[in-house]
Enzyme design. Structure first.
Site, mmCIF file in Angstrom:
data_model
loop_
_atom_site.group_PDB
_atom_site.id
_atom_site.type_symbol
_atom_site.label_atom_id
_atom_site.label_comp_id
_atom_site.label_asym_id
_atom_site.label_seq_id
_atom_site.Cartn_x
_atom_site.Cartn_y
_atom_site.Cartn_z
ATOM 1 C CB CYS A 8 39.360 -134.735 50.715
ATOM 2 S SG CYS A 8 38.410 -135.296 49.288
ATOM 3 C CG ASN A 11 39.210 -139.452 45.803
ATOM 4 O OD1 ASN A 11 39.342 -140.430 45.088
ATOM 5 N ND2 ASN A 11 40.007 -138.411 45.675
ATOM 6 C CB CYS A 13 35.031 -131.712 46.841
ATOM 7 S SG CYS A 13 33.251 -131.910 46.603
ATOM 8 N NE ARG A 14 37.843 -131.372 51.535
ATOM 9 C CZ ARG A 14 37.883 -131.720 52.813
ATOM 10 N NH1 ARG A 14 38.432 -130.899 53.705
ATOM 11 N NH2 ARG A 14 37.397 -132.866 53.220
#
Length: 156
Positions: A8, A11, A13-14
């Site tokens: 993402c 690096n 959250c998702r």
């Protein structure tokens, strides 16, 4: 060893959420000795930091560990190490092109592309939306579909 890298923007959250969720699914499937999972960001702003508190909170809610996950930036070597590079959105796909060496063999396909009948092509960034529940649901569905794909493609 089959190696998967979730990507993402930062690096935190998702992609660390996807790393933790996928690792949990791999362990439950008894495939931890065959599949290695990691995550990275296209940016370097959060290098060395743990996942965002919203990501840690939703993972904890579902009993999934984020132990050992720390932000790092994608690099050109990743394209030789990982067979599957799984970005969270179209912007990540575009950004990955700046890191990709010519002629790399890694399969770069967004997470939601693995989900049949998907309604969304991108996993929205909860860093901006705050909707970690929605993102978790999308990541969980994507990880389930990706694991099914890998089991079939790799004869696991």
């Amino acid at each position: 060893m089959i190696q998967i890298l979730f990507v993402c923007l930062g690096n935190i959250c998702r992609s660390p959420m996807a790393e933790a969720v996928f690792r949990n699914k791999v362990e439950k499937a008894g495939l931890a000795d065959k599949i290695r999972v990691d995550s990275a960001g296209t940016g370097n702003w959060h290098t060395g930091k743990p996942p965002h508190e919203g990501t840690r909170g939703i993972l904890k809610e579902f009993g999934i560990s984020d132990k050992g996950i720390a932000a790092r930036q994608v690099n050109g070597q990743d394209f030789g190490l990982y067979q599957y590079i799984v970005p969270m959105d179209a912007a990540n796909v575009a950004d990955l092109k700046q890191f990709a060496p010519e002629g790399h063999a890694a399969r770069v396909l967004p997470l939601m592309d693995y989900v049949e009948g998907r309604q969304h092509t991108d996993v929205p960034d909860p860093y901006y939306t705050g909707n970690f529940q929605e993102v978790y649901e999308m990541v969980d569905a994507g990880c389930e579909a990706l694991l099914t794909h890998i089991r079939q493609a790799e004869n696991l």
